[in-house]
Design a protein around this motif. Structure first.
Motif, short mmCIF file in Angstrom:
data_model
loop_
_atom_site.label_atom_id
_atom_site.label_comp_id
_atom_site.label_asym_id
_atom_site.label_seq_id
_atom_site.Cartn_x
_atom_site.Cartn_y
_atom_site.Cartn_z
N MET A 329 72.28 52.63 47.25
CA MET A 329 73.47 51.87 46.87
C MET A 329 73.38 50.41 47.33
N GLN A 330 72.50 50.13 48.25
CA GLN A 330 72.34 48.76 48.75
C GLN A 330 71.18 48.03 48.07
N ALA A 331 70.62 48.64 47.03
CA ALA A 331 69.43 48.07 46.39
C ALA A 331 69.69 46.67 45.86
N SER A 332 70.84 46.46 45.25
CA SER A 332 71.15 45.14 44.68
C SER A 332 71.21 44.08 45.77
N ALA A 333 71.87 44.37 46.88
CA ALA A 333 71.96 43.41 47.99
C ALA A 333 70.60 43.15 48.60
N LEU A 334 69.78 44.19 48.69
CA LEU A 334 68.44 44.02 49.23
C LEU A 334 67.60 43.11 48.33
N PHE A 335 67.74 43.31 47.03
CA PHE A 335 66.98 42.50 46.08
C PHE A 335 67.41 41.03 46.17
N GLU A 336 68.68 40.80 46.23
CA GLU A 336 69.17 39.43 46.27
C GLU A 336 68.76 38.71 47.55
N ALA A 337 68.65 39.46 48.64
CA ALA A 337 68.30 38.85 49.93
C ALA A 337 66.80 38.62 50.08
N ALA A 338 66.00 39.27 49.23
CA ALA A 338 64.54 39.17 49.35
C ALA A 338 64.03 37.87 48.74
N ASP A 339 63.19 37.17 49.48
CA ASP A 339 62.59 35.93 48.97
C ASP A 339 61.56 36.24 47.90
N ALA A 362 67.45 46.91 37.39
CA ALA A 362 66.09 47.25 37.00
C ALA A 362 65.48 46.13 36.21
N GLY A 363 66.29 45.52 35.30
CA GLY A 363 65.77 44.40 34.50
C GLY A 363 65.39 43.22 35.37
N LYS A 364 66.19 42.94 36.40
CA LYS A 364 65.89 41.84 37.30
C LYS A 364 64.60 42.11 38.10
N PHE A 366 62.05 43.99 37.09
CA PHE A 366 60.92 43.82 36.18
C PHE A 366 60.63 42.33 35.95
N ALA A 367 61.68 41.55 35.82
CA ALA A 367 61.51 40.10 35.60
C ALA A 367 60.84 39.46 36.81
N ALA A 368 61.20 39.91 38.03
CA ALA A 368 60.61 39.36 39.23
C ALA A 368 59.13 39.69 39.31
N LEU A 369 58.76 40.88 38.85
CA LEU A 369 57.36 41.27 38.86
C LEU A 369 56.56 40.44 37.87
N GLU A 370 57.14 40.21 36.67
CA GLU A 370 56.45 39.45 35.65
C GLU A 370 56.32 37.98 36.04
N GLY A 371 57.34 37.50 36.78
CA GLY A 371 57.32 36.09 37.22
C GLY A 371 56.29 35.88 38.31
#
Length: 371
Positions: A329-339, A362-364, A366-371
Motif C-alpha cells: 500500500m506504500q508503493a506509490s509513496a516509495l516510488f515518489e521518494a526514490a531518486d 505501474a505505468g509510471k 515502466f516509464a522510469a525503466l524506459e527512461g
C-alpha cells in the motif's frame, strides 16, 4: 780537640738513634699487623656466629614455636598444611590426591579451602556434577565459612567463566537449599548464571525479589535482566531496564529489542534510547524485513516502515525493495521518494501494483525503466 771530641760524640748519638729507629720500625710494623689480623679474625668469628643463629632460627623456628604453642595452635598449623596439600597435588596434576586432601580439609575448620581449586580437581578426577555437589554440600553443612559470599563468589565466577553448565546448574540448586550470605556481587553472578542456563523465569523472579528488598542493581545485573526480558518477550521489562540504567548494547541485542517492539506495536519507545537509535542501520532493517517476510508478517513490516521513517533510514536499495514487498500500500509513496529505480526495485513495485491493482503506478514504473 775538645770541639772535635764533642762533634764525634754528637755524631755517635745520632747514629745510635738511627739504629734504634731502624730496629724499632719493623718491630712496630709486625706488632700492628698481628693486632689487625687478630681483630679481623674476631670480627669474622662474630659474623659467622650471627649468620649461624639466623639460619638456625629460619630452619628450626617453626619447630620451636610449635613445641611451645598450645594445642589449638598445633591444629591450626595442621589445617594450613592440609590446605597447602590440595594446592600442591593439584599443581602436580595428581587430582586423586588433591581430592583426598580436600576431604580432610573440608571437615577441618582451621584449613583454608579454595573451592574453585577443589572443584576443578574433582572434575579432573572424573567426578560428575552430582558427586561434586555432594562433596560441596557435606563441606558447607559443616563449615559456615564456605557459605559466605567470598567463597561462593569465587566458585560461581569460575563456573560462569568456564560456562560449565552442568556443574553450575547443580551448584545453583545446592545453594538454593542452604542458608548462604550473598552480597551484591553474588546476586550479579546468580543472575548471570541463570542467563547462561537459560533460566530466564528465574532471572525475572530473582530480580523482582531483589527489587522488593531494595537491593541496588549493578550494570551487570541490569544486563542480565534485559537479556532475560528479550528472551521471554517481556517488552515492558526490557524498556524498564533501559530507562533505569544506561549501558551499552550489542547490535544483536538492539536487533532483538527492535523486533520485540515491532511485534508489540510500541516502536515509539525506541526513540527514547540513543544507544538503540545509533545502531539502527540499513543492514539491520534489511535483516528484520527479510525475517518478517519469511513469516509473512505484514503488520511487522508496517511497523518497520514507521521505524525507518522515524530514524531517517534511507529508503533506497534493498530497503526499498523489501518495503515494497512488505508494504504494497506504500508503493506509490516509495516510488515518489526514490531518486532512481533499479530493476529489482521496479520488479518489487510492479508486484505491489499487481497486489493493489494500481495501474497508474505501474505505468509510471515502466516509464522510469524506459527512461
Amino acid at each position: 780537640d775538645v770541639c772535635s771530641s764533642d762533634l764525634n760524640e754528637t755524631r755517635t748519638k745520632q747514629a745510635m738513634s738511627n739504629v734504634q729507629m731502624n730496629v724499632s720500625s719493623p718491630m712496630l710494623n709486625d706488632l700492628g699487623t698481628m693486632m689487625y689480623n687478630a681483630i679481623s679474625f674476631v670480627w669474622l668469628e662474630l659474623l659467622m656466629f650471627g649468620l649461624a643463629v639466623v639460619v638456625y632460627f629460619l630452619f628450626t623456628g617453626d619447630q620451636i614455636s610449635s613445641k611451645t604453642s598450645k594445642k589449638d595452635d598445633v591444629n591450626e598449623d595442621c589445617g594450613d598444611e592440609t590446605s597447602k596439600m590440595i594446592q600442591t597435588q593439584h599443581h602436580r596434576k595428581d587430582y586423586a590426591a588433591a581430592v583426598e586432601a580436600w576431604r580432610k580439609a573440608k571437615v577441618d575448620p582451621n584449613a583454608s579451602v579454595c573451592l574453585p581449586t577443589a572443584v576443578d580437581a574433582m572434575q579432573k578426577a572424573r567426578f560428575d556434577a552430582g558427586a561434586i555437589t555432594k562433596e560441596l554440600r557435606e563441606a558447607m553443612e559443616v563449615r559456615a565459612d564456605l557459605r559466605e559470599s567470598g567463597a561462593i563468589n569465587e566458585l560461581l565466577e569460575m563456573l560462569v567463566k568456564r560456562r560449565d553448565l552442568d556443574v553450575l546448574d547443580a551448584v545453583l540448586d545446592l545453594l538454593s537449599g542452604l542458608q548462604i550470605e550473598p552480597d551484591s556481587h553474588s546476586y550479579g553472578l546468580l543472575i548471570e548464571a541463570h542467563v547462561l542456563l537459560k533460566n530466564f523465569n528465574e532471572v525475572k523472579s530473582l530480580a523482582a525479589r531483589l527489587g522488593k528488598n531494595g537491593v541496588a542493581f549493578t550494570e551487570k545485573m541490569h544486563r542480565g535482566v534485559f537479556t532475560a526480558a528479550l528472551r521471554t518477550g517481556q517488552v515492558q521489562d526490557a524498556v524498564a531496564c533501559l530507562r533505569t540504567a544506561s549501558f551499552d548494547l550489542s547490535s544483536e541485542q538492539v536487533k532483538s529489542f527492535v523486533s520485540l517492539c515491532c511485534k508489540e506495536r510500541c516502536t515509539d519507545v525506541l526513540t527514547e534510547f540513543s544507544s538503540v537509535k545509533s545502531q539502527v542501520t540499513s543492514e539491520m532493517i534489511v535483516s528484520l524485513l527479510e525475517d518478517s517476510l519469511k513469516r509473512k508478517d505484514l503488520k511487522q513490516c508496517a511497523q518497520l516502515s514507521e521505524l525507518v521513517s522515524a530514524f531517517g533510514v534511507p529508503k533506497t536499495g534493498q530497503v526499498l525493495v523489501l518495503l515494497a514487498r512488505g508494504c504494497p500500500m506504500q508503493a506509490s509513496a516509495l516510488f515518489e521518494a526514490a531518486d532512481e529505480v533499479s530493476e529489482s526495485a521496479a520488479l518489487a513495485l510492479l508486484e505491489a501494483c499487481a497486489a493493489t491493482r494500481d495501474a497508474e503506478l505501474a505505468g509510471k514504473v515502466f516509464a522510469a525503466l524506459e527512461g
